[in-house]
Design a protein around this motif. Structure first.
Motif, PDB file in Angstrom:
ATOM      1  N   TYR A 147     -20.527  18.294  17.992  1.00 31.94           N
ATOM      2  CA  TYR A 147     -19.417  17.982  19.064  1.00 31.94           C
ATOM      3  C   TYR A 147     -18.815  16.906  19.169  1.00 31.94           C
ATOM      4  CZ  TYR A 147     -17.946  22.501  20.741  1.00 31.94           C
ATOM      5  OH  TYR A 147     -17.109  23.765  20.962  1.00 31.94           O
ATOM      6  N   SER A 148     -19.630  16.021  19.018  1.00 34.26           N
ATOM      7  CA  SER A 148     -19.082  14.382  18.999  1.00 34.26           C
ATOM      8  C   SER A 148     -18.078  14.210  17.913  1.00 34.26           C
ATOM      9  CB  SER A 148     -20.167  13.403  19.116  1.00 34.26           C
ATOM     10  OG  SER A 148     -20.877  13.790  20.139  1.00 34.26           O
ATOM     11  N   GLY A 149     -18.408  14.775  16.869  1.00 31.19           N
ATOM     12  CA  GLY A 149     -17.615  14.608  15.506  1.00 31.19           C
ATOM     13  C   GLY A 149     -16.133  15.407  15.967  1.00 31.19           C
ATOM     14  N   TYR A 150     -16.187  16.423  16.315  1.00 29.11           N
ATOM     15  CA  TYR A 150     -14.870  17.188  16.705  1.00 29.11           C
ATOM     16  C   TYR A 150     -14.223  16.567  17.534  1.00 29.11           C
ATOM     17  CZ  TYR A 150     -17.795  21.460  15.299  1.00 29.11           C
ATOM     18  OH  TYR A 150     -18.435  22.232  14.613  1.00 29.11           O
ATOM     19  N   TYR A 151     -14.769  15.949  18.870  1.00 30.25           N
ATOM     20  CA  TYR A 151     -14.120  15.121  19.716  1.00 30.25           C
ATOM     21  C   TYR A 151     -13.379  13.793  19.158  1.00 30.25           C
ATOM     22  CZ  TYR A 151     -14.237  18.056  23.732  1.00 30.25           C
ATOM     23  OH  TYR A 151     -14.130  19.117  24.367  1.00 30.25           O
ATOM     24  N   ALA A 152     -14.251  13.320  18.109  1.00 28.18           N
ATOM     25  CA  ALA A 152     -13.840  11.932  17.592  1.00 28.18           C
ATOM     26  C   ALA A 152     -12.541  12.244  16.690  1.00 28.18           C
ATOM     27  CB  ALA A 152     -14.779  11.276  16.706  1.00 28.18           C
ATOM     28  N   MET A 153     -12.602  13.327  15.982  1.00 29.81           N
ATOM     29  CA  MET A 153     -11.228  13.828  15.261  1.00 29.81           C
ATOM     30  C   MET A 153     -10.156  13.802  15.956  1.00 29.81           C
ATOM     31  SD  MET A 153     -12.381  16.360  12.376  1.00 29.81           S
ATOM     32  CE  MET A 153     -13.138  17.623  13.247  1.00 29.81           C
ATOM     33  N   MET A 154     -10.357  14.422  17.231  1.00 31.68           N
ATOM     34  CA  MET A 154      -9.273  14.561  18.342  1.00 31.68           C
ATOM     35  C   MET A 154      -8.516  13.074  18.655  1.00 31.68           C
ATOM     36  SD  MET A 154     -10.136  17.599  20.943  1.00 31.68           S
ATOM     37  CE  MET A 154     -11.781  17.955  20.837  1.00 31.68           C
ATOM     38  N   VAL A 155      -9.401  12.378  18.939  1.00 34.31           N
ATOM     39  CA  VAL A 155      -9.236  11.161  19.340  1.00 34.31           C
ATOM     40  C   VAL A 155      -8.612  10.112  18.557  1.00 34.31           C
ATOM     41  CG1 VAL A 155     -11.411   9.551  19.434  1.00 34.31           C
ATOM     42  CG2 VAL A 155      -9.580   9.381  21.117  1.00 34.31           C
ATOM     43  N   TRP A 205     -17.171   7.883  14.733  1.00 32.82           N
ATOM     44  CA  TRP A 205     -16.161   6.943  14.764  1.00 32.82           C
ATOM     45  C   TRP A 205     -15.050   7.400  15.275  1.00 32.82           C
ATOM     46  CZ3 TRP A 205     -11.276   5.787  13.209  1.00 32.82           C
ATOM     47  CH2 TRP A 205     -10.928   4.273  13.328  1.00 32.82           C
ATOM     48  N   PRO A 206     -14.506   6.957  16.236  1.00 34.75           N
ATOM     49  CA  PRO A 206     -14.771   5.312  16.872  1.00 34.75           C
ATOM     50  C   PRO A 206     -15.529   5.721  18.297  1.00 34.75           C
ATOM     51  CG  PRO A 206     -12.424   6.244  17.742  1.00 34.75           C
ATOM     52  CD  PRO A 206     -13.243   7.126  17.055  1.00 34.75           C
ATOM     53  N   LEU A 207     -16.205   6.600  18.451  1.00 36.53           N
ATOM     54  CA  LEU A 207     -17.116   7.163  19.837  1.00 36.53           C
ATOM     55  C   LEU A 207     -18.327   6.491  19.438  1.00 36.53           C
ATOM     56  CD1 LEU A 207     -15.714  10.425  20.464  1.00 36.53           C
ATOM     57  CD2 LEU A 207     -14.962   8.521  21.761  1.00 36.53           C
TER      58      LEU A 207
ATOM     59  N   VAL B 108      -4.735  13.930   5.054  1.00 31.80           N
ATOM     60  CA  VAL B 108      -5.431  13.918   6.408  1.00 31.80           C
ATOM     61  C   VAL B 108      -4.762  14.046   7.565  1.00 31.80           C
ATOM     62  CG1 VAL B 108      -7.185  12.705   7.367  1.00 31.80           C
ATOM     63  CG2 VAL B 108      -7.286  12.733   4.966  1.00 31.80           C
ATOM     64  N   HIS B 109      -5.150  14.798   8.325  1.00 30.45           N
ATOM     65  CA  HIS B 109      -4.228  14.949   9.805  1.00 30.45           C
ATOM     66  C   HIS B 109      -5.212  14.159  10.757  1.00 30.45           C
ATOM     67  CE1 HIS B 109      -1.832  16.685  12.943  1.00 30.45           C
ATOM     68  NE2 HIS B 109      -2.894  16.943  13.640  1.00 30.45           N
ATOM     69  N   ALA B 110      -6.478  14.180  10.891  1.00 25.46           N
ATOM     70  CA  ALA B 110      -7.324  13.498  11.538  1.00 25.46           C
ATOM     71  C   ALA B 110      -8.539  13.341  11.059  1.00 25.46           C
ATOM     72  CB  ALA B 110      -7.471  14.313  13.245  1.00 25.46           C
ATOM     73  N   PHE B 111      -9.615  12.699  11.647  1.00 25.83           N
ATOM     74  CA  PHE B 111     -10.804  12.246  10.828  1.00 25.83           C
ATOM     75  C   PHE B 111     -11.875  11.770  11.704  1.00 25.83           C
ATOM     76  CE2 PHE B 111     -11.700   8.056   9.915  1.00 25.83           C
ATOM     77  CZ  PHE B 111     -10.451   7.391  10.661  1.00 25.83           C
ATOM     78  N   THR B 112     -13.118  11.812  11.293  1.00 21.51           N
ATOM     79  CA  THR B 112     -14.174  10.905  12.025  1.00 21.51           C
ATOM     80  C   THR B 112     -15.326  10.601  10.997  1.00 21.51           C
ATOM     81  OG1 THR B 112     -15.624  10.725  13.772  1.00 21.51           O
ATOM     82  CG2 THR B 112     -15.418  12.874  12.830  1.00 21.51           C
ATOM     83  N   VAL B 113     -15.995   9.736  11.233  1.00 19.33           N
ATOM     84  CA  VAL B 113     -17.200   9.409  10.548  1.00 19.33           C
ATOM     85  C   VAL B 113     -18.445   9.780  11.430  1.00 19.33           C
ATOM     86  CG1 VAL B 113     -18.710   7.754   9.024  1.00 19.33           C
ATOM     87  CG2 VAL B 113     -16.071   7.765   9.156  1.00 19.33           C
ATOM     88  N   CYS B 114     -19.300  10.791  10.917  1.00 21.37           N
ATOM     89  CA  CYS B 114     -20.477  11.306  11.981  1.00 21.37           C
ATOM     90  C   CYS B 114     -21.505  10.540  11.408  1.00 21.37           C
ATOM     91  CB  CYS B 114     -20.487  12.714  11.619  1.00 21.37           C
ATOM     92  SG  CYS B 114     -19.409  13.730  12.351  1.00 21.37           S
ATOM     93  N   LEU B 122     -28.173  16.048   9.996  1.00 22.77           N
ATOM     94  CA  LEU B 122     -28.566  14.756  10.043  1.00 22.77           C
ATOM     95  C   LEU B 122     -28.925  14.143   8.622  1.00 22.77           C
ATOM     96  CD1 LEU B 122     -31.288  14.295  13.133  1.00 22.77           C
ATOM     97  CD2 LEU B 122     -28.937  13.153  12.734  1.00 22.77           C
ATOM     98  N   PRO B 123     -29.276  14.864   7.744  1.00 19.40           N
ATOM     99  CA  PRO B 123     -29.667  14.325   6.522  1.00 19.40           C
ATOM    100  C   PRO B 123     -28.271  13.942   5.576  1.00 19.40           C
ATOM    101  CG  PRO B 123     -30.936  16.041   6.739  1.00 19.40           C
ATOM    102  CD  PRO B 123     -30.168  16.228   7.748  1.00 19.40           C
ATOM    103  N   ASP B 124     -27.209  14.486   6.031  1.00 15.67           N
ATOM    104  CA  ASP B 124     -25.977  14.042   5.560  1.00 15.67           C
ATOM    105  C   ASP B 124     -25.335  13.062   6.135  1.00 15.67           C
ATOM    106  OD1 ASP B 124     -26.578  16.792   4.538  1.00 15.67           O
ATOM    107  OD2 ASP B 124     -24.804  17.639   5.541  1.00 15.67           O
ATOM    108  N   THR B 125     -25.792  12.486   7.176  1.00 16.47           N
ATOM    109  CA  THR B 125     -25.304  11.204   7.634  1.00 16.47           C
ATOM    110  C   THR B 125     -25.340  10.138   6.861  1.00 16.47           C
ATOM    111  OG1 THR B 125     -27.003  10.796   9.309  1.00 16.47           O
ATOM    112  CG2 THR B 125     -25.436  12.260  10.237  1.00 16.47           C
ATOM    113  N   PRO B 126     -24.252   9.184   7.061  1.00 16.26           N
ATOM    114  CA  PRO B 126     -22.867   9.242   7.619  1.00 16.26           C
ATOM    115  C   PRO B 126     -22.072  10.265   6.686  1.00 16.26           C
ATOM    116  CG  PRO B 126     -23.194   7.052   6.637  1.00 16.26           C
ATOM    117  CD  PRO B 126     -24.523   7.879   6.667  1.00 16.26           C
ATOM    118  N   PHE B 127     -21.345  10.949   7.283  1.00 11.30           N
ATOM    119  CA  PHE B 127     -20.296  12.026   6.415  1.00 11.30           C
ATOM    120  C   PHE B 127     -19.063  11.573   7.176  1.00 11.30           C
ATOM    121  CE2 PHE B 127     -22.540  15.042   9.209  1.00 11.30           C
ATOM    122  CZ  PHE B 127     -21.715  15.541   9.785  1.00 11.30           C
ATOM    123  N   VAL B 128     -17.744  11.833   6.447  1.00 13.99           N
ATOM    124  CA  VAL B 128     -16.647  12.158   6.888  1.00 13.99           C
ATOM    125  C   VAL B 128     -16.125  13.411   6.958  1.00 13.99           C
ATOM    126  CG1 VAL B 128     -14.243  11.326   6.560  1.00 13.99           C
ATOM    127  CG2 VAL B 128     -16.238   9.884   5.535  1.00 13.99           C
TER     128      VAL B 128
END
Lengths: 454, 187
Positions: A147-155, A205-207, B108-114, B122-128
C-alpha cells in the motif's frame, strides 16, 4: 430521518501490540469507558441499549471469522441485534454511519458502535501483505503488493501535476506528531522536525517511515441515541454532557478498486459532477480550474480521491455547509500518509485541487497555541487532525474511524481536558467538526459532520 | 527487515523455542489464584497455510496473451473506451467488452521505488512500480519498471517512454510483462 445524538465514546490506548488482552477485552476497555463517562453501570446500560454495529477490517489478522459476535458476546450484548461492517480503512467511518442509520431510521433508540483491530498478530511485513490483499489480487497485488507503494505512486503524480513538495508533506507529519504529544491515547509521542521526517528511512519514494502511519492494536466505541433514547438514558441516571452533540451530515463515496481504472474526466464533467457549490459559484475558481485543465490536468486520475470528494459533497449538503474551511472548527481526517492528508484537504474543499501542498505548510490546519517549531505564514483556521491523526495515534483499522468520532465528540462537548488530562488540544468553542474515513487507495470514503447544539 | 545502518532495533522474527510447559503455582490457594491476574500473557506461534485455486475467469485471455508475448486489453464495442487493464464490462455502458491488442510502448504516468514491501515481495526490494499510459487506451496499467537506478528516483521519470518485455517462461501473473526505458537496448 430522526435527529441522532452522539453522547459518549471511549478509546483504548493504541499500541503496537496488546498481548495482555484478547481483542474482546480491549473492546471492553473502550466500551466501559463510554458507559462510565455518562455515569451508568454496565448492567444499567445493557438494559437500555437496543443493539450495536461492529467494525473490524481483516479476518486474516486474527485468523478468526465472526470476531464481531465474539465482541458482542463479551460485552454482554447478546441477544440484541448487531451486524459487522467492513470497508477497508473506512470500516470505522462506515460503522459510525450504520449506527446513525439504525437510530435515524427509528430501528433503534440507543445504538453502540464499536470497532477494533489486532494487527500485532502477524509481523509487520506480513501485515503489509494482508493489507495489500485489499488490492486486486489478479492485477495489483502480484505487481506491487504494498500500500505504501500505491500511495507513493499517487503522490508522485500529485507532485508532477501541482509541484507539491516532500517538505510540504512533512509539515503534516510534524503537525500530527506534535498534536499527538498532548494526546495520551496516541501510540506515538515524539517531537519531530521537517528534517527528521525527510531523513527517516525511505519506504516508497518519496514517502519515508515518518510519512506513514503505523500498525496498531486498539479499539474504540461510541454511543448514539435518538431523543427517545436520550430520555431513557437520562431516566436511568445518565449524565449526558450538554449542549448535545448532533450528527448533522452523512456522506459516502466510492471509486474503482484498481487505481489504473479511474477516469480522467474533462473540465465540464468535473464542474457538473464533482465541484463543490463554493467552487462553482466562484468565477475566479472556475478560471483557476479551467487553466489546470488547459495544462492537461484530468480528474480524478490517480492524484485525487473522487470518493472523498463525493463523501464531503453529500455531507456538506446535508449539514448546509457552504464554505467548509470557514464553517467547520476542526476535521479529523484519514491521514494514513502525509500525502493522503494533502490530497484530502483538496477533496474536502479546504482548498482547491492543486493547492493542498501550499495549504499543508500555510498553518491553516494547525492547532492554535501549540508550538510546532515551524515558521508558519498563516494563523490556524480549521485544525486538521488535532488528535494527532492516524500518523501519530496509530491505525487499528476497524477502530480508527470510531476513534475519530470519539475525539470529535469530546472536542464538541468541550471535554478534551478531562479525557486527555491536558487542555492543549481543545479547540476553543468548537461548534462543528467533521470526521473522514478512507479505505483502500480511495475506494470507500465516508464524511460525517457533528455539531454542538445551540 | 533491517534496511538501514541507523536502525536501533534488532529484527523481529517468528523463530523461537518450542515449550511444552510453563511455570504455574504448584499449590492453588486464594493468594496464588489472585497472583494469576498479574502474569504476563502467553504468546505463541500459530502457523496457517493455505493454497487457493484462483481463476482469472473472463480475464484469462490477458494472461494467455502475456504467455505468448502479446499485450491485450479491453474495449467497449460502441464507445471505443479502452481499458489497459482488462475489464469484462464497460463501466459506463454496461456492455460486455471486446479484446483489443495494446501497443508494446507506453509512457510513465506515475511511479515509486519500493524500498520495503509486503513479506512476499521483500526479496525484490528495491523495485520500481509504475502506472503506464498507452496511446489509444483510456485507462492505465500497473507494472514493474526495470533498467532504472532505484537510488536515482526523479519526477523526470514521469512521461518517460517505455517498452514491454516478457518473461520467457510465463508464471501466469501480470508480472509476465514488465517495461524498460524505450531508449534502452535489450540485453
Amino acid at each position: 430521518m430522526r435527529p441522532v445524538y452522539a453522547v459518549s465514546g471511549g478509546v483504548s490506548k493504541f499500541a503496537k501490540a496488546r498481548p495482555d488482552k484478547t481483542f474482546q477485552a480491549v473492546v471492553k476497555e473502550a466500551y466501559d469507558y463510554a458507559i462510565d463517562d455518562i455515569g451508568l453501570s454496565f448492567p444499567q446500560f445493557t438494559e437500555i441499549v437496543d443493539g450495536s454495529v461492529a467494525s473490524y477490517f481483516s479476518d486474516h489478522f486474527q485468523r478468526q471469522l465472526m470476531s464481531g459476535i465474539m465482541a458482542q458476546d463479551y460485552l454482554g450484548l447478546c441477544p440484541k441485534p448487531s451486524h459487522r461492517v467492513e470497508g477497508g480503512g473506512a470500516t470505522g467511518g462506515l460503522c459510525f454511519q450504520e449506527a446513525w442509520k439504525s437510530v435515524a431510521s427509528g430501528s433503534m433508540d440507543v445504538c453502540v458502535a464499536y470497532g477494533f483491530e489486532t494487527m500485532s498478530h502477524v509481523e509487520t511485513w506480513k501485515g503489509n501483505e494482508f493489507i495489500a490483499l485489499a488490492s486486486d489480487v489478479s492485477f495489483d497485488y502480484p505487481v506491487g503488493g504494498f500500500y505504501s507503494g500505491y500511495y507513493a505512486m499517487m503522490v508522485t503524480r500529485h507532485m508532477k501535476e501541482f509541484g507539491t513538495t516532500v517538505e510540504q508533506m512533512a509539515h503534516v507529519s510534524v503537525k500530527n506528531y506534535m498534536n499527538a504529544f498532548y494526546n495520551p491515547y496516541a501510540q506515538k509521542h515524539q517531537r519531530l522536525t521537517i528534517q527528521d521526517v525527510r531523513h527517516s528511512p525511505m519506504v516508497a519514494w518519496p514517502l519515508t517511515r515518518l510519512d506513514i502511519c503505523v500498525m496498531s492494536d486498539g479499539a474504540a466505541a461510541t454511543i448514539l441515541c435518538s431523543e427517545e433514547g436520550l430520555a431513557r438514558l437520562e431516566k436511568a441516571g445518565a449524565k449526558i454532557a450538554k449542549p448535545l452533540v448532533k450528527i448533522t451530515g452523512i456522506g459516502r463515496g466510492t471509486d474503482a478498486m484498481r487505481m489504473a481504472d479511474r477516469p480522467h474526466d474533462d473540465y465540464d464533467k468535473f464542474m457538473r459532477a464533482y465541484a463543490l457549490p463554493h467552487e462553482t459559484a466562484n468565477a475566479e475558481t472556475q478560471s483557476y480550474y479551467k487553466k489546470l485543465w488547459d495544462k492537461g490536468f484530468r480528474y480524478p486520475g490517480v492524484h485525487s480521491f473522487r470518493a472523498g470528494r463525493m463523501a464531503g459533497k453529500q455531507a456538506y449538503k446535508m449539514a448546509k455547509i457552504n464554505d467548509p474551511l470557514h464553517e467547520m472548527d476542526f476535521i479529523e481526517l484519514h491521514d494514513a500518509y502525509t500525502s493522503s492528508e494533502v490530497q484530502t484537504y483538496e477533496d474536502m474543499g479546504l482548498c482547491r485541487y492543486g493547492e493542498g501542498g501550499a495549504f499543508a505548510e500555510s498553518g491553516k490546519a494547525f492547532v492554535p497555541g501549540v508550538e510546532y517549531g515551524l515558521k508558519l505564514k498563516e494563523k490556524p483556521v480549521c485544525p486538521v487532525n488535532p488528535s494527532g491523526g492516524l500518523i501519530a495515534c496509530g491505525h487499528p483499522v476497524g477502530a480508527t474511524g470510531l476513534m475519530q468520532a470519539v475525539f470529535a465528540i469530546w472536542q464538541l462537548q468541550g471535554t478534551i481536558a478531562k479525557h486527555f488530562k491536558s487542555p492543549v488540544l481543545q479547540i476553543k468553542n468548537a461548534k462543528r467538526g467533521a470526521i473522514h474515513s478512507h479505505a483502500g487507495t480511495g475506494t470507500y470514503v465516508t464524511a460525517t459532520i457533528l455539531e454542538r447544539e445551540k | 527487515m533491517a534496511k538501514n545502518n541507523n536502525d536501533t532495533k534488532r529484527e523481529e522474527n517468528l523463530e523461537g523455542t518450542i515449550l511444552f510447559n510453563v511455570p504455574f503455582p504448584k499449590k492453588l490457594d486464594a493468594a496464588s489464584l489472585k497472583a494469576l491476574k498479574e502474569m504476563t500473557a502467553i504468546v505463541k506461534r500459530q502457523p496457517y497455510h493455505v493454497e487457493y485455486i484462483h481463476s482469472y475467469g473472463q480475464d484469462s485471455p490477458f494472461f494467455a496473451g502475456l504467455a505468448n508475448k502479446v499485450f491485450i486489453g479491453n474495449r467497449d464495442p460502441e464507445s471505443g473506451y479502452t481499458y489497459a487493464t482488462p475489464r469484462g464490462a464497460d463501466m459506463y455502458s454496461g456492455n460486455e467488452t471486446e479484446w483489443v491488442q495494446l501497443p508494446d510502448e507506453g509512457t510513465v504516468h506515475a511511479f515509486t521505488v519500493c524500498h520495503f514491501g509486503s513479506e512476499e515481495f521483500l526479496p525484490d526490494t528495491p523495485f520500481v512500480l509504475a502506472l503506464l499510459e498507452f496511446k489509444g487506451a483510456n485507462t492505465l496499467f500497473l507494472t514493474r519498471l526495470m533498467g532504472l537506478d532505484p537510488a536515482k528516483a526523479s519526477l523526470d521519470w514521469i512521461g518517460m517512454p517505455v517498452k514491454a518485455r516478457y518473461l520467457r517462461n510465463s508464471k501466469m501473473k501480470p508480472t509476465d510483462i514488465y517495461f524498460i526505458p524505450a531508449e534502452m537496448k535489450e540485453e
